[in-house]
Design an enzyme around this catalytic site. Structure first.
Site, PDB file in Angstrom:
ATOM      1  N   ASP A 106     -36.383  77.906  41.502  1.00 24.74           N
ATOM      2  CA  ASP A 106     -37.322  76.791  41.708  1.00 24.74           C
ATOM      3  C   ASP A 106     -36.719  75.649  42.506  1.00 24.74           C
ATOM      4  O   ASP A 106     -37.084  74.490  42.324  1.00 24.74           O
ATOM      5  CB  ASP A 106     -37.847  76.264  40.359  1.00 24.74           C
ATOM      6  CG  ASP A 106     -38.390  77.373  39.498  1.00 24.74           C
ATOM      7  OD1 ASP A 106     -39.119  78.209  40.037  1.00 24.74           O
ATOM      8  OD2 ASP A 106     -38.074  77.413  38.297  1.00 24.74           O
ATOM      9  N   GLU A 107     -35.810  75.962  43.408  1.00 23.66           N
ATOM     10  CA  GLU A 107     -35.164  74.909  44.203  1.00 23.66           C
ATOM     11  C   GLU A 107     -36.053  74.446  45.358  1.00 23.66           C
ATOM     12  O   GLU A 107     -35.705  73.482  46.048  1.00 23.66           O
ATOM     13  CB  GLU A 107     -33.822  75.415  44.777  1.00 23.66           C
ATOM     14  CG  GLU A 107     -32.775  75.757  43.721  1.00 23.66           C
ATOM     15  CD  GLU A 107     -32.832  77.221  43.312  1.00 23.66           C
ATOM     16  OE1 GLU A 107     -33.786  77.923  43.730  1.00 23.66           O
ATOM     17  OE2 GLU A 107     -31.941  77.671  42.573  1.00 23.66           O
ATOM     18  N   GLY A 108     -37.158  75.142  45.575  1.00 20.88           N
ATOM     19  CA  GLY A 108     -38.026  74.790  46.710  1.00 20.88           C
ATOM     20  C   GLY A 108     -37.746  75.672  47.910  1.00 20.88           C
ATOM     21  O   GLY A 108     -37.929  75.263  49.053  1.00 20.88           O
ATOM     22  N   LYS A 109     -37.327  76.906  47.627  1.00 22.20           N
ATOM     23  CA  LYS A 109     -36.943  77.818  48.707  1.00 22.20           C
ATOM     24  C   LYS A 109     -38.118  78.192  49.596  1.00 22.20           C
ATOM     25  O   LYS A 109     -37.961  78.327  50.807  1.00 22.20           O
ATOM     26  CB  LYS A 109     -36.325  79.090  48.115  1.00 22.20           C
ATOM     27  CG  LYS A 109     -35.051  78.830  47.322  1.00 22.20           C
ATOM     28  CD  LYS A 109     -34.449  80.114  46.799  1.00 22.20           C
ATOM     29  CE  LYS A 109     -35.230  80.794  45.704  1.00 22.20           C
ATOM     30  NZ  LYS A 109     -35.338  80.035  44.436  1.00 22.20           N
ATOM     31  N   ASN A 161     -41.695  88.124  39.744  1.00 28.77           N
ATOM     32  CA  ASN A 161     -41.265  87.036  38.837  1.00 28.77           C
ATOM     33  C   ASN A 161     -41.056  85.746  39.633  1.00 28.77           C
ATOM     34  O   ASN A 161     -41.094  84.657  39.081  1.00 28.77           O
ATOM     35  CB  ASN A 161     -39.980  87.419  38.074  1.00 28.77           C
ATOM     36  CG  ASN A 161     -38.884  87.992  38.969  1.00 28.77           C
ATOM     37  OD1 ASN A 161     -39.111  88.320  40.121  1.00 28.77           O
ATOM     38  ND2 ASN A 161     -37.693  88.128  38.432  1.00 28.77           N
ATOM     39  N   ALA A 162     -40.827  85.867  40.938  1.00 35.84           N
ATOM     40  CA  ALA A 162     -40.605  84.690  41.781  1.00 35.84           C
ATOM     41  C   ALA A 162     -41.917  83.954  42.012  1.00 35.84           C
ATOM     42  O   ALA A 162     -42.990  84.538  41.943  1.00 35.84           O
ATOM     43  CB  ALA A 162     -40.029  85.132  43.127  1.00 35.84           C
ATOM     44  N   GLY A 163     -41.805  82.685  42.279  1.00 38.61           N
ATOM     45  CA  GLY A 163     -42.977  81.889  42.637  1.00 38.61           C
ATOM     46  C   GLY A 163     -42.574  80.922  43.728  1.00 38.61           C
ATOM     47  O   GLY A 163     -41.886  79.956  43.459  1.00 38.61           O
ATOM     48  N   HIS A 164     -42.941  81.228  44.954  1.00 40.96           N
ATOM     49  CA  HIS A 164     -42.545  80.372  46.071  1.00 40.96           C
ATOM     50  C   HIS A 164     -43.763  79.594  46.570  1.00 40.96           C
ATOM     51  O   HIS A 164     -44.735  80.173  47.032  1.00 40.96           O
ATOM     52  CB  HIS A 164     -41.914  81.213  47.188  1.00 40.96           C
ATOM     53  CG  HIS A 164     -40.586  81.786  46.776  1.00 40.96           C
ATOM     54  ND1 HIS A 164     -39.901  82.720  47.509  1.00 40.96           N
ATOM     55  CD2 HIS A 164     -39.822  81.535  45.692  1.00 40.96           C
ATOM     56  CE1 HIS A 164     -38.763  83.021  46.879  1.00 40.96           C
ATOM     57  NE2 HIS A 164     -38.699  82.320  45.776  1.00 40.96           N
ATOM     58  N   GLN A 206     -35.348  83.620  42.721  1.00 39.47           N
ATOM     59  CA  GLN A 206     -34.647  83.096  41.541  1.00 39.47           C
ATOM     60  C   GLN A 206     -33.471  82.227  42.033  1.00 39.47           C
ATOM     61  O   GLN A 206     -33.561  81.645  43.099  1.00 39.47           O
ATOM     62  CB  GLN A 206     -34.168  84.208  40.602  1.00 39.47           C
ATOM     63  CG  GLN A 206     -35.301  84.932  39.871  1.00 39.47           C
ATOM     64  CD  GLN A 206     -35.999  85.982  40.695  1.00 39.47           C
ATOM     65  OE1 GLN A 206     -35.382  86.819  41.325  1.00 39.47           O
ATOM     66  NE2 GLN A 206     -37.314  85.959  40.715  1.00 39.47           N
ATOM     67  N   THR A 240     -31.807  86.800  35.200  1.00 43.03           N
ATOM     68  CA  THR A 240     -32.750  87.838  35.604  1.00 43.03           C
ATOM     69  C   THR A 240     -31.957  89.133  35.769  1.00 43.03           C
ATOM     70  O   THR A 240     -30.740  89.149  35.531  1.00 43.03           O
ATOM     71  CB  THR A 240     -33.520  87.424  36.871  1.00 43.03           C
ATOM     72  OG1 THR A 240     -34.605  88.342  37.066  1.00 43.03           O
ATOM     73  CG2 THR A 240     -32.622  87.370  38.105  1.00 43.03           C
ATOM     74  N   THR A 266     -45.030  80.663  38.590  1.00 43.92           N
ATOM     75  CA  THR A 266     -45.480  81.992  38.180  1.00 43.92           C
ATOM     76  C   THR A 266     -46.145  81.947  36.810  1.00 43.92           C
ATOM     77  O   THR A 266     -47.181  82.544  36.593  1.00 43.92           O
ATOM     78  CB  THR A 266     -44.281  82.968  38.168  1.00 43.92           C
ATOM     79  OG1 THR A 266     -43.786  83.051  39.503  1.00 43.92           O
ATOM     80  CG2 THR A 266     -44.671  84.356  37.707  1.00 43.92           C
ATOM     81  N   THR A 267     -45.536  81.221  35.874  1.00 49.62           N
ATOM     82  CA  THR A 267     -46.031  81.258  34.501  1.00 49.62           C
ATOM     83  C   THR A 267     -46.682  79.943  34.065  1.00 49.62           C
ATOM     84  O   THR A 267     -47.276  79.879  32.992  1.00 49.62           O
ATOM     85  CB  THR A 267     -44.868  81.557  33.530  1.00 49.62           C
ATOM     86  OG1 THR A 267     -43.867  80.556  33.728  1.00 49.62           O
ATOM     87  CG2 THR A 267     -44.275  82.924  33.778  1.00 49.62           C
ATOM     88  N   GLY A 268     -46.537  78.888  34.865  1.00 42.50           N
ATOM     89  CA  GLY A 268     -47.102  77.588  34.498  1.00 42.50           C
ATOM     90  C   GLY A 268     -46.311  76.867  33.411  1.00 42.50           C
ATOM     91  O   GLY A 268     -46.685  75.781  32.971  1.00 42.50           O
TER      92      GLY A 268
HETATM   93  P1  IMP Z   1     -37.231  87.733  34.372  1.00 40.99           P
HETATM   94  O1  IMP Z   1     -36.722  87.636  35.776  1.00 40.99           O
HETATM   95  O2  IMP Z   1     -38.734  87.702  34.298  1.00 40.99           O
HETATM   96  O3  IMP Z   1     -36.635  88.869  33.613  1.00 40.99           O
HETATM   97  O4  IMP Z   1     -36.749  86.399  33.603  1.00 40.99           O
HETATM   98  C1  IMP Z   1     -35.393  86.151  33.312  1.00 40.99           C
HETATM   99  C2  IMP Z   1     -35.067  84.681  33.458  1.00 40.99           C
HETATM  100  O5  IMP Z   1     -35.178  84.310  34.826  1.00 40.99           O
HETATM  101  C3  IMP Z   1     -35.983  83.733  32.695  1.00 40.99           C
HETATM  102  O6  IMP Z   1     -35.231  82.615  32.278  1.00 40.99           O
HETATM  103  C4  IMP Z   1     -36.998  83.302  33.749  1.00 40.99           C
HETATM  104  O7  IMP Z   1     -37.569  82.049  33.449  1.00 40.99           O
HETATM  105  C5  IMP Z   1     -36.095  83.224  34.954  1.00 40.99           C
HETATM  106  N1  IMP Z   1     -36.807  83.395  36.218  1.00 40.99           N
HETATM  107  C6  IMP Z   1     -37.245  84.549  36.761  1.00 40.99           C
HETATM  108  N2  IMP Z   1     -37.819  84.324  37.946  1.00 40.99           N
HETATM  109  C7  IMP Z   1     -37.712  83.004  38.170  1.00 40.99           C
HETATM  110  C8  IMP Z   1     -38.089  82.166  39.268  1.00 40.99           C
HETATM  111  O8  IMP Z   1     -38.620  82.605  40.288  1.00 40.99           O
HETATM  112  N3  IMP Z   1     -37.794  80.837  39.128  1.00 40.99           N
HETATM  113  C9  IMP Z   1     -37.166  80.346  38.052  1.00 40.99           C
HETATM  114  N4  IMP Z   1     -36.784  81.086  37.007  1.00 40.99           N
HETATM  115  C10 IMP Z   1     -37.061  82.407  37.078  1.00 40.99           C
END
Ligand code: IMP
Length: 424
Positions: free
Chosen positions: A8-11, A33-36, A219, A234, A295-297
């Site tokens: 979440d650094e703002g990539k 899992n990423a949210g850009h 991540q 992760t 991604t998850t809010g």
């Molecule tokens: P997973 O990648 O869903 O298995 O989650 C493992 C850990 O990585 C958890 O602490 C998540 O919150 C974190 N995480 C995964 N993807 C991101 C991301 O894009 N940004 C920030 N944290 C992330």
């Protein structure tokens, strides 16, 4: 380009910004899992799996073998992009070796997190960890497997036997229907297979033509499976070296590594966070910086800048240039703190210790700097920053020994100070 903190650094914004100089953007690890987040002319786009180059016409977007792909997540994203009149035809290439994220991976991720209770990792519950486990376990279903229905059926049934055994017998959860998974995969194959291609060869061609290529990390460094705050990490390598392995080229392909860090620190999910602020100040950073997971809010945990964590990231990724984002969020604070070391059992540490337990016991050693009262928000020239903000940037450069080449002062593409060329 890699994230130098906990993600979440703002990539996303930085990739988008740099794409006017590249012919291709490559994702090499992680999954949806990423949210850009990208904001262009006030319009916000959140990307999870599609490389952030997609918003720039003509840029090729590649998913390397290191990425785990959920077909429904990918298609949902592509549909949304097409709905916003973004031309994606022929621009996305997916490696045949990408492992697929299946519904049973999601079910396993959820079941595990529930079982861990108070010790949950706080995953995004997207099935990422279980999908990587199957890759290393040599039983993953990969993109190329969609070509052969018979072999696919065998693989999926075998894998679901194992997944359902775990789901039912160990976790007491409902099984996932193998026939349904297979049907979904054969439908997915029709859309996914035309995108399949040799990512490494595409990269060779781009380089031979003298083009720049950007590898987009997802991540962050401290979420790296080997070098992060294990087990609160992760399941992929997020450091720069993963760009080569996860795209199929050698390390010699990479000329320069840009580390992206926020002007403070955030973390989503569980795990130690030495500079965390659980008071009103942390709340202020969260609301001013709008620190909620893309991604998850989930609300992100917020804290002071941590140079100890950054040192590890810079070392492990050979970062030679830094980008500092969200400087504007610190506008108006009287005093800023930077953790320059940790104190642990009477010792001074310059790098985070290897275990989560030890990290949880670390006390940050802070250096205080005066804040600034003027606004950095929206600034595009370093001369326009208040003196305090410039001092803050200089101090970070000195502490890390790496130049800051980009400063982001707002979510918009244009709210950026470029100090030197990122491409060598
Ligand atoms: P997973 O990648 O869903 O298995 O989650 C493992 C850990 O990585 C958890 O602490 C998540 O919150 C974190 N995480 C995964 N993807 C991101 C991301 O894009 N940004 C920030 N944290 C992330």
């Amino acid at each position: 380009m890699i994230g130098a903190q906990w993600g979440d650094e703002g990539k996303g914004k930085i990739v988008d910004l740099l794409t006017d100089r590249v012919s291709a953007v490559v994702r090499f690890q992680g999954g949806h899992n990423a949210g850009h987040t990208l904001v262009i002319n006030g319009a916000k786009t959140v990307l999870h799996l599609v490389p952030s180059g997609i918003l720039r016409a003509g840029v090729q977007c590649l998913l390397g073998n290191g990425v785990v792909v959920s077909p429904p997540a990918l298609f949902a994203e592509l549909d949304k992009l097409e709905g916003s009149a973004i031309d994606i035809a022929g621009r996305l290439m997916v490696s045949p070796a990408c492992p697929l994220v299946l519904p049973s991976h999601v079910a396993l991720d959820r079941a595990r997190e529930a079982r861990r209770g108070d010790h949950a990792i706080g995953t995004t519950c997207r099935g990422i960890g279980p999908a990587y486990e199957d890759k290393v376990g040599r039983r993953a279903v990969r993109v190329a497997d969609l070509e052969d229905e018979r072999a696919l059926s065998e693989r999926v049934r075998e894998l679901l036997d194992l997944h359902n055994f775990m789901l039912e017998r160990y976790y007491g959860e409902q099984p996932i229907d193998a026939a349904r998974t297979l049907d979904e995969l054969s439908v997915a194959g029709r859309r996914l297979l035309p995108m399949m291609g040799d990512v490494a060869e595409a990269l060779r061609v781009a380089r031979a033509a003298g083009h720049n290529v950007l590898f987009e990390g997802a991540q962050g460094s401290l979420l790296d499976i080997d070098h992060g705050t294990y087990p609160f990490v992760t399941s992929s390598n997020t450091m720069a070296a993963a760009a080569a392995l996860g795209a199929g080229v050698g390390p010699g392909y990479i000329d320069s590594v840009l580390g992206v860090a926020k002007a403070y620190t955030t973390r989503v999910g569980g795990g130690p966070f030495p500079t965390e602020l659980t008071d009103a100040l942390g709340e202020r950073l969260r609301s001013v910086g709008y620190e909620f997971g893309a991604t998850t809010g989930r609300p992100r945990r917020c804290g002071w800048l941590d140079v100890v964590v950054l040192r590890r990231a810079l070392l492990a990724s050979s970062v030679n240039a830094l980008c500092l984002t969200k400087l504007d969020v610190l506008d108006g604070l009287d005093t800023l703190r930077i953790a320059v070391a940790y104190r642990w059992r009477g010792k001074r540490l310059d790098y985070p210790p290897a275990t989560a337990e030890a990290l949880a016991g670390c006390e940050p050693v802070y250096e205080d700097l005066p804040g600034w009262q003027g606004a950095t928000a929206g600034a595009t020239r370093i001369e326009d920053l208040p003196a305090g903000a410039r001092r803050y940037l200089e101090r970070i450069e000195t502490l890390l020994g790496v130049p800051i080449v980009i400063v982001s002062t707002g979510a918009e593409r244009g709210h950026t100070i470029i100090l030197s060329d990122t491409f060598v």
